[in-house]
Design a protein around this motif. Sequence first.
Motif, mmCIF file in Angstrom:
data_model
loop_
_atom_site.group_PDB
_atom_site.id
_atom_site.type_symbol
_atom_site.label_atom_id
_atom_site.label_comp_id
_atom_site.label_asym_id
_atom_site.label_seq_id
_atom_site.Cartn_x
_atom_site.Cartn_y
_atom_site.Cartn_z
ATOM 1 N N GLY A 184 0.486 -0.735 0.172
ATOM 2 C CA GLY A 184 0.210 0.006 0.016
ATOM 3 C C GLY A 184 1.072 1.216 0.203
ATOM 4 N N GLY A 200 -0.652 10.043 -6.775
ATOM 5 C CA GLY A 200 0.995 9.646 -6.877
ATOM 6 C C GLY A 200 1.732 9.233 -6.700
ATOM 7 N N GLY A 201 2.228 8.356 -7.633
ATOM 8 C CA GLY A 201 2.801 6.860 -6.739
ATOM 9 C C GLY A 201 4.554 7.603 -7.054
ATOM 10 N N SER A 202 4.809 7.818 -7.392
ATOM 11 C CA SER A 202 6.426 7.850 -8.431
ATOM 12 C C SER A 202 7.142 7.564 -6.864
ATOM 13 C CB SER A 202 6.494 8.372 -9.388
ATOM 14 O OG SER A 202 5.788 8.049 -10.298
ATOM 15 N N MET A 253 -3.983 3.443 -3.914
ATOM 16 C CA MET A 253 -4.204 3.377 -5.422
ATOM 17 C C MET A 253 -3.366 2.089 -5.948
ATOM 18 S SD MET A 253 -6.179 4.621 -7.743
ATOM 19 C CE MET A 253 -6.392 4.124 -9.705
ATOM 20 N N THR A 304 -3.361 -0.963 -5.041
ATOM 21 C CA THR A 304 -3.095 -2.361 -4.067
ATOM 22 C C THR A 304 -3.647 -3.345 -4.793
ATOM 23 O OG1 THR A 304 -3.701 -0.598 -2.543
ATOM 24 C CG2 THR A 304 -3.251 -2.862 -1.679
ATOM 25 N N THR A 305 -2.803 -3.865 -5.625
ATOM 26 C CA THR A 305 -2.938 -5.050 -6.324
ATOM 27 C C THR A 305 -2.598 -5.935 -5.327
ATOM 28 O OG1 THR A 305 -1.520 -4.146 -7.987
ATOM 29 C CG2 THR A 305 -1.973 -6.501 -8.052
ATOM 30 N N THR A 325 -7.272 -3.704 -15.714
ATOM 31 C CA THR A 325 -5.739 -3.182 -16.363
ATOM 32 C C THR A 325 -6.671 -3.125 -17.685
ATOM 33 O OG1 THR A 325 -4.512 -4.381 -15.604
ATOM 34 C CG2 THR A 325 -4.237 -2.585 -14.451
ATOM 35 N N LEU A 357 2.251 -1.440 -19.033
ATOM 36 C CA LEU A 357 1.891 -1.487 -17.754
ATOM 37 C C LEU A 357 3.486 -1.696 -16.909
ATOM 38 C CD1 LEU A 357 -1.607 -3.429 -17.073
ATOM 39 C CD2 LEU A 357 -0.981 -1.369 -17.143
ATOM 40 N N ILE A 372 5.558 0.821 -16.194
ATOM 41 C CA ILE A 372 4.867 1.439 -14.737
ATOM 42 C C ILE A 372 4.811 1.613 -13.891
ATOM 43 C CG2 ILE A 372 2.572 2.596 -14.130
ATOM 44 C CD1 ILE A 372 1.887 2.852 -16.997
ATOM 45 N N TYR A 373 4.220 -0.515 -13.020
ATOM 46 C CA TYR A 373 4.032 -0.597 -11.716
ATOM 47 C C TYR A 373 5.735 -1.295 -11.236
ATOM 48 C CZ TYR A 373 3.570 -5.806 -13.624
ATOM 49 O OH TYR A 373 3.807 -7.044 -13.549
ATOM 50 N N GLY A 374 5.885 -0.494 -10.425
ATOM 51 C CA GLY A 374 6.781 -1.369 -9.478
ATOM 52 C C GLY A 374 8.360 0.539 -9.434
ATOM 53 N N GLY A 375 7.664 1.009 -10.062
ATOM 54 C CA GLY A 375 8.436 2.774 -10.770
ATOM 55 C C GLY A 375 8.330 2.640 -12.356
ATOM 56 N N VAL A 424 11.219 6.939 -14.694
ATOM 57 C CA VAL A 424 11.965 7.325 -13.293
ATOM 58 C C VAL A 424 13.016 6.294 -13.296
ATOM 59 C CG1 VAL A 424 11.793 6.329 -10.635
ATOM 60 C CG2 VAL A 424 9.421 7.745 -11.768
ATOM 61 N N ASN A 444 15.982 7.818 -14.703
ATOM 62 C CA ASN A 444 16.336 9.374 -13.630
ATOM 63 C C ASN A 444 17.259 7.855 -12.990
ATOM 64 O OD1 ASN A 444 15.454 11.074 -15.074
ATOM 65 N ND2 ASN A 444 14.096 11.712 -13.340
HETATM 66 C C1 LIG Z 1 -0.720 -2.812 -13.016
HETATM 67 C C2 LIG Z 1 -0.104 -2.062 -11.834
HETATM 68 C C3 LIG Z 1 -0.338 -2.596 -10.484
HETATM 69 C C4 LIG Z 1 0.106 -1.949 -9.286
HETATM 70 N N1 LIG Z 1 0.601 -2.582 -8.194
HETATM 71 C C5 LIG Z 1 0.567 -1.478 -7.379
HETATM 72 C C6 LIG Z 1 0.935 -2.262 -5.412
HETATM 73 O O1 LIG Z 1 0.632 -3.058 -5.751
HETATM 74 N N2 LIG Z 1 1.063 -1.530 -4.889
HETATM 75 C C7 LIG Z 1 1.543 -0.125 -4.805
HETATM 76 O O2 LIG Z 1 1.523 0.530 -3.812
HETATM 77 N N3 LIG Z 1 1.134 0.527 -6.493
HETATM 78 C C8 LIG Z 1 1.143 -0.420 -7.170
HETATM 79 N N4 LIG Z 1 1.536 0.014 -8.526
HETATM 80 C C9 LIG Z 1 1.474 1.082 -8.887
HETATM 81 C C10 LIG Z 1 2.099 1.968 -9.565
HETATM 82 O O3 LIG Z 1 3.688 1.540 -8.911
HETATM 83 C C11 LIG Z 1 2.337 3.656 -9.834
HETATM 84 O O4 LIG Z 1 1.856 3.320 -10.650
HETATM 85 C C12 LIG Z 1 3.468 3.842 -10.573
HETATM 86 O O5 LIG Z 1 4.747 4.581 -8.957
HETATM 87 C C13 LIG Z 1 3.724 5.394 -11.353
HETATM 88 O O6 LIG Z 1 3.069 6.208 -10.523
HETATM 89 P P1 LIG Z 1 1.943 6.735 -10.773
HETATM 90 O O7 LIG Z 1 0.399 5.643 -11.371
HETATM 91 O O8 LIG Z 1 1.274 7.695 -9.855
HETATM 92 O O9 LIG Z 1 2.123 7.986 -11.668
HETATM 93 P P2 LIG Z 1 2.647 9.206 -10.668
HETATM 94 O O10 LIG Z 1 3.693 8.935 -10.002
HETATM 95 O O11 LIG Z 1 1.829 10.328 -11.361
HETATM 96 O O12 LIG Z 1 2.908 9.538 -12.875
HETATM 97 C C14 LIG Z 1 3.306 10.526 -13.721
HETATM 98 C C15 LIG Z 1 3.690 10.441 -14.904
HETATM 99 O O13 LIG Z 1 5.466 11.042 -14.714
HETATM 100 C C16 LIG Z 1 6.249 10.618 -14.863
HETATM 101 N N5 LIG Z 1 6.983 10.602 -13.401
HETATM 102 C C17 LIG Z 1 6.731 10.991 -12.674
HETATM 103 N N6 LIG Z 1 7.978 11.211 -11.058
HETATM 104 C C18 LIG Z 1 8.871 11.459 -12.205
HETATM 105 C C19 LIG Z 1 10.684 11.482 -12.316
HETATM 106 N N7 LIG Z 1 10.951 12.391 -11.491
HETATM 107 N N8 LIG Z 1 11.198 11.599 -13.112
HETATM 108 C C20 LIG Z 1 10.636 11.118 -14.508
HETATM 109 N N9 LIG Z 1 9.211 11.778 -14.746
HETATM 110 C C21 LIG Z 1 8.329 11.080 -13.857
HETATM 111 C C22 LIG Z 1 6.187 8.882 -14.655
HETATM 112 O O14 LIG Z 1 6.978 8.111 -15.176
HETATM 113 C C23 LIG Z 1 4.593 8.751 -15.471
HETATM 114 O O15 LIG Z 1 4.982 9.396 -16.498
HETATM 115 C C24 LIG Z 1 0.652 -0.377 -9.271
HETATM 116 C C25 LIG Z 1 0.619 0.245 -10.694
HETATM 117 C C26 LIG Z 1 -0.285 -0.536 -12.094
HETATM 118 C C27 LIG Z 1 -0.623 0.054 -13.266
#
Ligand SMILES: Cc1cc2nc3c(=O)[nH]c(=O)nc-3n(C[C@H](O)[C@H](O)[C@H](O)COP(=O)(O)OP(=O)(O)OC[C@H]3O[C@@H](n4cnc5c(N)ncnc54)[C@H](O)[C@@H]3O)c2cc1C
Length: 395
Positions: free
Chosen positions: A126, A132-134, A157, A159-160, A203, A362, A365-368, A372, A375
């Motif tokens: 979680g 935002g997740g990054s 968001m 939470t797989t 997804t 996907l 995206i997931y796991g970073g 990111v 970078n």
């Molecule tokens: C199928 C799936 C399963 C997932 N499972 C989990 C899970 O179990 N638990 C959990 O906690 N999360 C999970 N995630 C979330 C996943 O880790 C995030 O989607 C990911 O970290 C990106 O965060 P965000 O989607 O909020 O995008 P944001 O952080 O909002 O980023 C939006 C865009 O901006 C870019 N960006 C952001 N910061 C930077 C930076 N510093 N430098 C360059 N570009 C940047 C990103 O690359 C992206 O294109 C899952 C996602 C998916 C799609």
Amino acid sequence: MDFTLVDLDDDDRAFLTEVRDFLAEHVTDEVRRRDRDTGDNFDEGVHLAIGAAGYLEKEWRPESEGGFTRVRRRIWELEKRRVHVPWVTWGTTSMVARAVAAFGKPELVDEVLPKVFSGHVRMCLGYTEPEGGSDIATCKTRAVRDGDQWVINGSKMFTTGAHNCQYVFLITNTDPGARKHKSLSMFLVPLDLPGIEIQGIRTVDGDRTNIVYYSDVRVDDKYLLGEVNGGWTVLRGPLDAEHGAVASAPDGLQDVTIMAHQAGFMSAAVDAVAARVARPGPDGRRPVDDGSVAYRLGRSTARLEAALSTPSIFGRVSQAQTMRDISADLMDIAGPASVLPIETDGAADDGASEYLYRFAPLAGIYGGTLEVFRNMIAQHVLGLGKPAYAAPANK
Ligand SMILES: Cc1cc2nc3c(=O)[nH]c(=O)nc-3n(C[C@H](O)[C@H](O)[C@H](O)COP(=O)(O)OP(=O)(O)OC[C@H]3O[C@@H](n4cnc5c(N)ncnc54)[C@H](O)[C@@H]3O)c2cc1C
């Protein structure tokens, strides 16, 4: 890189047979079909059977503590991958279990670990929030102390696996006034507590993940992992593991990078399309006899092999990027019937490249996200300094 074949002794050969028989018995076509239908990447019956056979504990523990030997660990991993064992929930569970073992209070460790090994307890991550997740450290989900309990409010968001898990590894903000990495506390929150609502999200590739709402959820202090406001320290281990920041092994008995399991879908699609274009059509001609088909298939295969051989976090980028780049080419050379999904009559390659095409975004995206990761490589590996996002000052 060492490409020498590993000689298996009689015991390891017997283990290979044992594992193949076990997986053939439990990971049936029915399991794989159900997994595709639900998008869960988890099957409780299979998971409990693996736990009951002792494999979960052997996989989790190092050899010195009764875990698999290096060779058996490799056999186990490759055989699981070969038969497509639904795997995501065990991946998150085993990472969180390490944090619980390192930072949990003894009574929590006793409550959780034996059931992790039997398969009855599963755990999910979680971290990501709707805004935002990054940048995980900007976490807004609040935990406020109330006597010997904590009250949690917020939402997470993606939470797989939450709907198949008993606990969530939940990062919270316990001091909004502090610097962001000093404001976090980590909890292992039981998912059956009042105030928790799990809503499913599908997804584009058909996987299921969740948004989870926390409304006045009361958690006992025993579920706090590590120190109050020390959540970043607890998070580091699982985050490093997810980011692939683990030393490579000179014996060659482990993947060169993380997400090799996901890359297996890429290998499967390349194989399926290669088989397809090598079959003669009604006019007796094979599509691969067309130079452009041969060239593009060859290029995809070379990209695949290069990606599979790229180590560490470079491999994470190279695999997901390659998946994105070659999936459209594979569908194109397999022809129009490649848009038909798996188990559809007439599908060109039984949906392998079509699935890869939907899965590829996907995987980056997931796991970073790949941005990111790029970078991280620039900053931490190439030493290029921290990226500056602010607009340049007006002169
Ligand atoms: C199928 C799936 C399963 C997932 N499972 C989990 C899970 O179990 N638990 C959990 O906690 N999360 C999970 N995630 C979330 C996943 O880790 C995030 O989607 C990911 O970290 C990106 O965060 P965000 O989607 O909020 O995008 P944001 O952080 O909002 O980023 C939006 C865009 O901006 C870019 N960006 C952001 N910061 C930077 C930076 N510093 N430098 C360059 N570009 C940047 C990103 O690359 C992206 O294109 C899952 C996602 C998916 C799609």
